[in-house]
Write a protein that holds these residues in place. Structure first.
Motif, mmCIF file in Angstrom:
data_model
loop_
_atom_site.group_PDB
_atom_site.id
_atom_site.type_symbol
_atom_site.label_atom_id
_atom_site.label_comp_id
_atom_site.label_asym_id
_atom_site.label_seq_id
_atom_site.Cartn_x
_atom_site.Cartn_y
_atom_site.Cartn_z
ATOM 1 N N THR A 1 0.849 -1.193 0.000
ATOM 2 C CA THR A 1 0.000 0.000 0.000
ATOM 3 C C THR A 1 0.881 1.239 0.000
ATOM 4 O O THR A 1 2.071 1.190 0.319
ATOM 5 C CB THR A 1 -0.923 0.028 1.229
ATOM 6 O OG1 THR A 1 -0.112 0.067 2.429
ATOM 7 C CG2 THR A 1 -1.800 -1.215 1.275
ATOM 8 N N SER B 1 -7.597 1.359 -6.076
ATOM 9 C CA SER B 1 -8.419 1.442 -4.867
ATOM 10 C C SER B 1 -7.857 2.482 -3.907
ATOM 11 O O SER B 1 -6.645 2.618 -3.757
ATOM 12 C CB SER B 1 -8.468 0.076 -4.162
ATOM 13 O OG SER B 1 -8.890 -0.934 -5.049
ATOM 14 N N PHE C 1 -8.425 3.723 0.191
ATOM 15 C CA PHE C 1 -9.058 3.277 1.434
ATOM 16 C C PHE C 1 -8.556 4.102 2.610
ATOM 17 O O PHE C 1 -7.784 5.049 2.430
ATOM 18 C CB PHE C 1 -8.822 1.781 1.663
ATOM 19 C CG PHE C 1 -7.481 1.255 1.266
ATOM 20 C CD1 PHE C 1 -6.424 1.238 2.151
ATOM 21 C CD2 PHE C 1 -7.266 0.778 -0.026
ATOM 22 C CE1 PHE C 1 -5.186 0.760 1.773
ATOM 23 C CE2 PHE C 1 -6.032 0.293 -0.406
ATOM 24 C CZ PHE C 1 -4.981 0.284 0.499
ATOM 25 N N ASP C 2 -9.041 3.746 3.812
ATOM 26 C CA ASP C 2 -8.739 4.496 5.040
ATOM 27 C C ASP C 2 -9.259 5.925 4.923
ATOM 28 O O ASP C 2 -8.595 6.886 5.318
ATOM 29 C CB ASP C 2 -7.230 4.475 5.329
ATOM 30 C CG ASP C 2 -6.917 4.915 6.764
ATOM 31 O OD1 ASP C 2 -7.866 4.976 7.566
ATOM 32 O OD2 ASP C 2 -5.747 5.191 7.074
ATOM 33 N N CYS D 1 -18.169 0.785 -3.836
ATOM 34 C CA CYS D 1 -18.015 1.514 -2.576
ATOM 35 C C CYS D 1 -18.589 0.643 -1.464
ATOM 36 O O CYS D 1 -19.810 0.459 -1.388
ATOM 37 C CB CYS D 1 -18.720 2.860 -2.651
ATOM 38 S SG CYS D 1 -18.580 3.845 -1.136
ATOM 39 N N GLN E 1 -13.084 -2.146 6.831
ATOM 40 C CA GLN E 1 -12.157 -1.476 5.917
ATOM 41 C C GLN E 1 -12.772 -1.306 4.536
ATOM 42 O O GLN E 1 -12.637 -0.248 3.912
ATOM 43 C CB GLN E 1 -10.864 -2.284 5.838
ATOM 44 C CG GLN E 1 -10.052 -2.280 7.129
ATOM 45 C CD GLN E 1 -8.963 -3.343 7.150
ATOM 46 O OE1 GLN E 1 -9.038 -4.331 6.417
ATOM 47 N NE2 GLN E 1 -7.959 -3.167 7.989
ATOM 48 N N GLN E 2 -13.482 -2.342 4.044
ATOM 49 C CA GLN E 2 -14.129 -2.224 2.730
ATOM 50 C C GLN E 2 -15.188 -1.131 2.725
ATOM 51 O O GLN E 2 -15.363 -0.425 1.731
ATOM 52 C CB GLN E 2 -14.784 -3.557 2.352
ATOM 53 C CG GLN E 2 -13.825 -4.696 2.110
ATOM 54 C CD GLN E 2 -14.562 -5.955 1.722
ATOM 55 O OE1 GLN E 2 -15.311 -5.976 0.747
ATOM 56 N NE2 GLN E 2 -14.377 -7.008 2.501
ATOM 57 N N ASN F 1 -15.240 1.645 4.078
ATOM 58 C CA ASN F 1 -14.680 2.997 4.023
ATOM 59 C C ASN F 1 -13.648 3.107 2.899
ATOM 60 O O ASN F 1 -12.632 3.789 3.030
ATOM 61 C CB ASN F 1 -14.053 3.344 5.374
ATOM 62 C CG ASN F 1 -15.071 3.369 6.493
ATOM 63 O OD1 ASN F 1 -15.838 4.313 6.623
ATOM 64 N ND2 ASN F 1 -15.114 2.319 7.288
ATOM 65 N N SER F 2 -13.929 2.402 1.783
ATOM 66 C CA SER F 2 -13.015 2.360 0.641
ATOM 67 C C SER F 2 -13.803 2.463 -0.654
ATOM 68 O O SER F 2 -14.994 2.157 -0.710
ATOM 69 C CB SER F 2 -12.220 1.038 0.640
ATOM 70 O OG SER F 2 -11.578 0.816 1.873
ATOM 71 N N ARG G 1 -13.171 1.383 -4.869
ATOM 72 C CA ARG G 1 -12.334 0.717 -5.876
ATOM 73 C C ARG G 1 -12.842 1.112 -7.261
ATOM 74 O O ARG G 1 -14.009 0.876 -7.599
ATOM 75 C CB ARG G 1 -12.395 -0.804 -5.704
ATOM 76 C CG ARG G 1 -11.681 -1.577 -6.790
ATOM 77 C CD ARG G 1 -11.578 -3.047 -6.394
ATOM 78 N NE ARG G 1 -11.351 -3.891 -7.548
ATOM 79 C CZ ARG G 1 -12.286 -4.617 -8.144
ATOM 80 N NH1 ARG G 1 -13.512 -4.607 -7.688
ATOM 81 N NH2 ARG G 1 -11.990 -5.364 -9.184
ATOM 82 N N GLN H 1 -4.536 9.310 3.416
ATOM 83 C CA GLN H 1 -5.330 8.252 2.802
ATOM 84 C C GLN H 1 -4.344 7.286 2.160
ATOM 85 O O GLN H 1 -3.186 7.639 1.910
ATOM 86 C CB GLN H 1 -6.329 8.811 1.787
ATOM 87 C CG GLN H 1 -7.438 9.640 2.433
ATOM 88 C CD GLN H 1 -8.390 10.242 1.424
ATOM 89 O OE1 GLN H 1 -8.642 9.676 0.359
ATOM 90 N NE2 GLN H 1 -8.932 11.415 1.741
ATOM 91 N N THR I 1 -8.075 -4.835 -4.957
ATOM 92 C CA THR I 1 -8.476 -5.155 -3.585
ATOM 93 C C THR I 1 -9.712 -6.038 -3.643
ATOM 94 O O THR I 1 -10.257 -6.308 -4.725
ATOM 95 C CB THR I 1 -8.799 -3.885 -2.776
ATOM 96 O OG1 THR I 1 -9.891 -3.198 -3.418
ATOM 97 C CG2 THR I 1 -7.606 -2.958 -2.685
#
Length: 631
Positions: free
Chosen positions: A103, A136, A138-139, A157, A214-215, A217-218, A220, A243, A249
């Motif tokens: 990452t 992707s 994320f975070d 999303c 985690q997904q 708040n991400s 792709r 970020q 992902t």
């Protein structure tokens, strides 16, 4: 003369190039051997070479290619970036690669957005147009937001495509998207904002094994035939300062699904039946004494004279022999074992965190009647909804919770619909009263070849052209005869014809299920510093004095909240749920509810995030330690 020689074999012709498919995807990776060779986005350290460069993020056409990050603002200058001397290792616009997890961190300045153009190029600097790839981000939490120019083919999303929803059992997820253009740019695009309740997201250690939290708040993105794209990393106030991004992902559907197992080869055809043998010649009658034997026949293959016809049906000659019977059809493959719909329904309810999801499970399994409803936050349904259909179930959820004006309740209800449709698609609605029972099949007659089955017994499906005119998933799902499959709108398959087995009695008319009865909820102790604790019934505040209405049944009838401090349901105690300081603990199950489930671990006693995460049965959510949902 000898036969002519066969012509020489022609040289092999080259096969046409395969057309682009989803499995032509290119994988972008930031693990070894990828590395950062330049780190100057926006000219933050120098007025020349205003870019960052990550080397060797993939290969294409047999060559390594690199990823270049440049500010999308005029002349590549971003005045909101800071140099290493000013901001240190986490200076705004600086990047840091995490080789172990694959990452990359991008650091953000408070109350600013940094639009960045990502470009793929070979070592020579020539651009690389990739046919299909994922990217992707994320975070995205703690008052951060993400912007993307309108260049992607689609996006996922959390658990949804082209919209945002929680993955798995998560209810907190990114908000939006909304149309937005960052300051200093004319390009239009979409903006996703962090959920206000999400103050921190666990670091991603494996982009292909992200948790539901985690997904959720991400985002792709899927791009095709592009050498570059533009994203913006933003921060509203003093929240999170970075970020992260990666390539592929597990957010949403994979670009290249795993190949299906090969189908078994068809059974070998039976050997052909041998032709019928010619009839044997008749033996001559025995000779009388002194009689001379006749001469032998001129040809051994000559047929004997035809047999005399029977007196009842004279015929000049015997009928020709019948053709050989076709081989018997292969037996159908064994049907998969049936799945218990009640068990799927029970599992569906166990997967839901709220009663709204339970009602979604029920609406799919039994349907829902029109009229008034007494469930939590429910309104009046305007019509009857049939069971076992995802579209009907979603419509019932919208109708049921639309009066409260809370889209989150509708979404929670639809999560139950989705679970039942995925795991209980074998559950079928009862037959319509207009369908007459099929009579048992009559015994077969002995013709040489049975007639082929008629194709008129099953209705023909609607033409694909009726659904192919809808190019978006939302419009497609609004058509009852259509469904969204493999990014196209296609016709729903026709229902299977009724079984040919004899029915003991004709099917009765469909009776719509009655409204669901109130569930038997565990009772617990309600406490807290807020005067609203325990004053809620059906999610609405009550005006009575707390604990002042006799028995629990009397309280429920009067709709006045808890009957005593030790006889509160969770909804009665925590009905406000808008940052009120209420605690519900020590639940017990009344006798009429049957055997109580095992008591969950009391996670509310852990007041810090660190201690909460050390308990396997607990998780930190909305600044409180709560129990993890049951699997």
């Amino acid at each position: 003369p000898p036969p002519p020689s066969p012509p020489p074999p022609s040289p092999p012709t080259s096969s046409p190039a395969p057309s682009l498919s989803e499995c032509d995807a290119v994988t972008i990776t930031f693990g070894a051997p990828a590395g950062i060779s330049h780190n100057n986005v926006g000219g933050r350290n120098s007025a020349s070479d205003k870019y960052a460069l990550i080397d060797k993020v993939g290969t294409f056409d047999g060559q390594h290619y690199n990823l270049k990050l440049t500010s999308a603002l005029a002349n590549g200058d971003d005045p909101n970036c800071k140099s290493d001397a000013e901001g240190g290792a986490e200076a705004p616009c600086s990047i840091a690669i995490n080789s172990a997890s694959g990452t990359v961190d991008f650091f953000i300045r408070k109350k600013e957005i940094h639009p960045v153009t990502f470009s793929f190029e070979f070592d020579s600097g020539d651009p690389v147009t990739l046919p299909l790839y994922s990217f992707s981000v994320f975070d995205v939490g703690n008052e951060e937001y993400l912007w993307a120019a309108a260049e992607h083919d689609t996006y996922f999303c959390g658990g949804c495509e082209t919209s945002c929803c929680g993955a798995g059992n998560e209810t907190d997820h990114l908000q939006g998207p909304t149309s937005h253009s960052p300051d200093g740019m004319t390009a239009s695009g979409l903006r996703w904002d962090a959920d206000p309740d999400v103050t921190s997201v666990d670091d991603v250690t494996d982009p292909l094994s992200m948790t539901d939290e985690q997904q959720s708040n991400s985002v792709r993105f899927i791009y095709s035939d592009r050498s570059s794209f533009t994203l913006g990393f933003g921060r509203s106030s003093s929240g999170g300062n970075r970020q992260q991004f990666a390539g592929e992902t597990n957010v949403g559907a994979l670009i290249c699904p795993p190949p299906s197992p090969p189908s078994p080869p068809p059974p070998s055809p039976p050997p052909p039946s041998p032709p019928p043998s010619p009839p044997l010649p008749s033996l001559p009658p025995p000779l009388s004494p002194g009689q001379i034997a006749p001469p032998p026949p001129s040809s051994p293959l000559s047929s004997p004279p035809p047999s005399p016809p029977p007196p009842s049906a004279p015929s000049p000659a015997s009928p020709p022999p019948l053709p050989p019977s076709p081989p018997p059809p292969s037996p159908p493959p064994p049907s998969p074992p049936p799945v218990d719909c009640d068990a799927v329904y029970s599992n569906c309810r166990n997967e839901q965190d709220y009663s709204k999801g339970d009602n979604g499970c029920l609406a799919y399994k039994r349907g829902w009647s029109g009229g008034s409803n007494n469930c939590h936050n429910c309104g009046t349904t305007t019509r009857d909804y049939v069971c076992c259909d995802l579209t009907e179930c979603r419509a019932a959820c919208t109708d049921l919770y639309d009066d409260a004006g809370t889209p989150l309740n509708i979404e929670r209800c639809m999560q139950g619909c989705t679970y039942m449709d995925v795991h209980g698609s074998h559950c079928k609605a009862p037959p319509s009263p207009s369908q007459s029972p099929q009579s048992p099949p009559s015994p077969p007659t002995p013709p040489p070849t049975p007639p082929p089955p008629s194709s008129s017994s099953s209705p023909s499906p609607p033409a694909d052209s009726d659904c192919s005119t809808f190019t978006t998933k939302k419009k497609c799902q609004q058509r009852e005869s259509c469904r969204w499959k493999k990014k196209k709108c296609v016709a729903r398959p026709s229902p299977r014809p009724p079984s040919a087995s004899p029915s003991p009695s004709p099917p009765s008319a469909i009776s719509l299920p009655p409204p669901p009865v109130p569930a038997c909820h565990p009772l617990g102790v309600c406490s807290g510093n807020d005067s609203r604790c325990g004053h809620f019934s059906g999610g609405n505040p009550t005006s009575n004095v707390n604990f002042g209405c006799g028995s629990q049944q009397a309280c429920q009838t009067a709709g006045a909240g808890c009957s005593s401090s030790h006889s509160c349901t969770e909804d009665q105690c925590l009905g406000c749920r808008d940052n009120c300081d209420c605690i519900w603990s020590g639940p017990t199950t009344p006798e009429e509810c049957g055997t109580p489930p095992p008591s969950p671990e009391d996670c509310s006693i852990f007041t810090t995030k660190k201690k909460c995460k050390q308990r396997e049965a607990c998780r930190w959510k909305k600044k409180k330690c709560v129990a993890r949902p049951s699997p």
